[in-house]
Design a protein around this motif. Structure first.
Motif, mmCIF file in Angstrom:
data_model
loop_
_atom_site.group_PDB
_atom_site.id
_atom_site.type_symbol
_atom_site.label_atom_id
_atom_site.label_comp_id
_atom_site.label_asym_id
_atom_site.label_seq_id
_atom_site.Cartn_x
_atom_site.Cartn_y
_atom_site.Cartn_z
ATOM 1 N N ILE A 4 16.381 7.729 19.865
ATOM 2 C CA ILE A 4 17.168 8.628 20.598
ATOM 3 C C ILE A 4 17.129 8.816 21.928
ATOM 4 C CG2 ILE A 4 17.657 11.142 20.554
ATOM 5 C CD1 ILE A 4 16.820 11.299 17.511
ATOM 6 N N ARG A 5 15.611 8.907 22.333
ATOM 7 C CA ARG A 5 15.311 8.765 23.793
ATOM 8 C C ARG A 5 16.000 7.681 24.475
ATOM 9 N NH1 ARG A 5 11.160 7.190 27.153
ATOM 10 N NH2 ARG A 5 11.003 8.431 28.946
ATOM 11 N N PHE A 6 16.015 6.586 23.957
ATOM 12 C CA PHE A 6 16.421 5.287 24.512
ATOM 13 C C PHE A 6 18.105 5.313 24.573
ATOM 14 C CE2 PHE A 6 18.590 1.101 23.842
ATOM 15 C CZ PHE A 6 17.972 0.404 24.938
ATOM 16 N N ASN A 7 18.618 5.902 23.451
ATOM 17 C CA ASN A 7 20.187 5.897 23.466
ATOM 18 C C ASN A 7 20.506 7.035 24.840
ATOM 19 O OD1 ASN A 7 20.334 4.118 21.414
ATOM 20 N ND2 ASN A 7 20.373 5.804 19.997
ATOM 21 N N GLN A 8 19.707 8.020 24.816
ATOM 22 C CA GLN A 8 20.038 9.178 25.694
ATOM 23 C C GLN A 8 20.090 8.448 27.215
ATOM 24 O OE1 GLN A 8 17.611 12.017 24.865
ATOM 25 N NE2 GLN A 8 18.997 13.481 23.687
ATOM 26 N N LEU A 9 18.890 7.765 27.465
ATOM 27 C CA LEU A 9 18.591 6.939 28.670
ATOM 28 C C LEU A 9 19.697 6.006 28.969
ATOM 29 C CD1 LEU A 9 14.733 6.811 28.819
ATOM 30 C CD2 LEU A 9 16.267 8.387 30.201
ATOM 31 N N GLU A 10 20.012 5.439 28.038
ATOM 32 C CA GLU A 10 21.016 4.404 28.207
ATOM 33 C C GLU A 10 22.381 4.878 28.660
ATOM 34 O OE1 GLU A 10 22.292 0.289 25.702
ATOM 35 O OE2 GLU A 10 22.112 1.873 24.611
ATOM 36 N N ALA A 11 22.810 5.932 27.644
ATOM 37 C CA ALA A 11 23.850 6.720 28.058
ATOM 38 C C ALA A 11 24.084 7.189 29.693
ATOM 39 C CB ALA A 11 24.311 7.760 27.069
ATOM 40 N N GLU A 12 22.853 7.947 29.993
ATOM 41 C CA GLU A 12 22.688 8.588 31.254
ATOM 42 C C GLU A 12 22.878 7.497 32.465
ATOM 43 O OE1 GLU A 12 21.828 12.064 33.622
ATOM 44 O OE2 GLU A 12 22.341 11.768 31.479
ATOM 45 N N ASN A 13 22.093 6.486 32.007
ATOM 46 C CA ASN A 13 22.145 5.248 33.225
ATOM 47 C C ASN A 13 23.428 4.711 33.134
ATOM 48 O OD1 ASN A 13 20.724 3.152 34.736
ATOM 49 N ND2 ASN A 13 21.783 1.793 33.111
ATOM 50 N N LYS A 14 24.258 4.638 32.143
ATOM 51 C CA LYS A 14 25.633 4.061 32.273
ATOM 52 C C LYS A 14 26.501 5.166 32.736
ATOM 53 C CE LYS A 14 29.469 2.482 29.372
ATOM 54 N NZ LYS A 14 30.225 2.319 27.803
ATOM 55 N N ARG A 15 26.305 6.294 32.632
ATOM 56 C CA ARG A 15 27.211 7.044 33.138
ATOM 57 C C ARG A 15 27.016 7.303 34.880
ATOM 58 N NH1 ARG A 15 25.686 11.396 30.772
ATOM 59 N NH2 ARG A 15 24.383 12.381 32.259
ATOM 60 N N LEU A 16 25.698 7.452 35.191
ATOM 61 C CA LEU A 16 25.214 7.549 36.640
ATOM 62 C C LEU A 16 25.668 6.123 37.372
ATOM 63 C CD1 LEU A 16 21.859 9.129 36.447
ATOM 64 C CD2 LEU A 16 23.989 10.127 37.028
ATOM 65 N N GLN A 17 25.621 5.164 36.493
ATOM 66 C CA GLN A 17 25.968 3.800 37.027
ATOM 67 C C GLN A 17 27.498 3.858 37.545
ATOM 68 O OE1 GLN A 17 24.079 1.194 38.214
ATOM 69 N NE2 GLN A 17 25.708 0.314 39.114
ATOM 70 N N GLU A 18 28.372 4.380 36.610
ATOM 71 C CA GLU A 18 29.749 4.454 36.712
ATOM 72 C C GLU A 18 30.009 5.231 37.940
ATOM 73 O OE1 GLU A 18 31.305 5.684 32.958
ATOM 74 O OE2 GLU A 18 31.104 3.761 32.200
ATOM 75 N N GLU A 19 29.237 6.512 38.062
ATOM 76 C CA GLU A 19 29.553 7.359 39.125
ATOM 77 C C GLU A 19 29.009 6.786 40.715
ATOM 78 O OE1 GLU A 19 27.218 10.602 38.088
ATOM 79 O OE2 GLU A 19 28.662 11.432 36.706
#
Length: 291
Positions: free
Chosen positions: A93-108
């Motif tokens: 779960i933590r990995f998925n959250q970090l992955e999603a967070e990283n993807k969103r911040l990378q897009e930003e």
């Protein structure tokens, strides 16, 4: 002779001696024989049966305690497996959250770098820390204020599109009024002026339709008849909103007032119910150097 009779009077000693003599005689008699007599067989069978009867409960008790030991080992192994699975699930779960967070911040980040190439606006990224539940006042609260250079009437957007306008500023927080709650008849110029992407001469005013929960682009000139799928962006004319900010996509259109204009129904690009990070747009002022 008197001594012999006194010795014989001791019955216990006499019986013991007789038994010993018979045992020695029996051992001597059976030694070297391969076959046993029926009394011997009877005694052996009786002894074996008694031994078996006694051994079974003892063996059962020993097996019981041995199984208890094994059960305890299995329980400890299962506990360890459960802890391992729980830890793995949490890590996943933590990995998925970090992955999603990283993807969103990378897009930003990519968005910010792209916008720097398109115009001179600066973007201050802010976290959404609250939203109003009042249906008559649609606002959100962000974690930037005057200490961060935020001023009233600054436009706010997400990666997807326009969100609203800063309406109140405090030291550490600010209130943002969403475009779904802006007054198109305000004398302060807060209405959103828009244009169609690819049609630079087109013009319209963005309003919010409470009935269908969508935006409207009104006062569109009859020469700029909208088509389904047209992209709508801010025009930057007569408005506080900078030009070129995505607003939404045309879903449908109809003839407006007196048949001289068109009204387009707009699907907003920004997701107002999933706001977590937003950008406050800082527009350079004439004669003022940006830090």
């Amino acid at each position: 002779m008197g001594e012999i009779f006194r010795f014989m009077r001791n019955k216990r000693l006499f019986i013991l001696m007789i038994g010993l003599i018979l045992f020695i005689a029996l051992m001597g008699f059976t030694l070297g024989r391969k076959r046993l007599t029926w009394p011997e067989k009877f005694i052996n069978d009786a002894f074996g049966t008694a031994q078996g009867v006694l051994y079974q409960p003892v063996g059962a008790v020993a097996d019981f305690f041995r199984d208890l030991g094994r059960l305890s080992d299995v329980y400890r192994e299962n506990e360890q497996l459960r802890r391992t699975v729980a830890q793995y699930t949490q890590d996943q779960i933590r990995f998925n959250q970090l992955e999603a967070e990283n993807k969103r911040l990378q897009e930003e980040l990519d968005f910010t770098e792209q916008q720097k190439k398109m115009d001179d606006y600066r973007y201050l990224i802010a976290q959404v820390i609250g939203s109003t539940s009042n249906p008559y006042e649609k606002t959100i609260t962000i974690n930037l204020g005057t200490n961060d250079g935020i001023q009233p009437e600054m436009a706010v957007r997400t990666v997807d599109g326009l969100v609203g306008l800063v309406s109140k500023v405090k030291t550490f927080t600010s209130t943002v009024t969403l475009i779904t709650d802006l007054d198109p008849n305000s004398s302060k110029g807060t209405p959103v002026s828009a244009t169609f992407l690819g049609k630079p001469d087109s013009f319209g005013i963005i309003e919010y339709d409470d009935e269908n929960g969508l935006l409207q682009m009104t006062k569109i000139d009859e020469r700029d008849k909208p088509a389904d799928g047209d992209k709508v962006i801010t025009s930057g004319l007569g408005s506080l909103f900078p030009k070129g900010i995505m607003i939404g996509t045309v879903k449908s259109s109809q003839v407006g007032d007196f048949g001289l204009t068109f009204t387009a129904i707009i699907e907003p690009a920004a997701k107002f119910d999933h706001l977590r990070e937003v950008f406050v747009i800082v527009v350079p002022q004439a004669g003022v150097d940006e830090p």
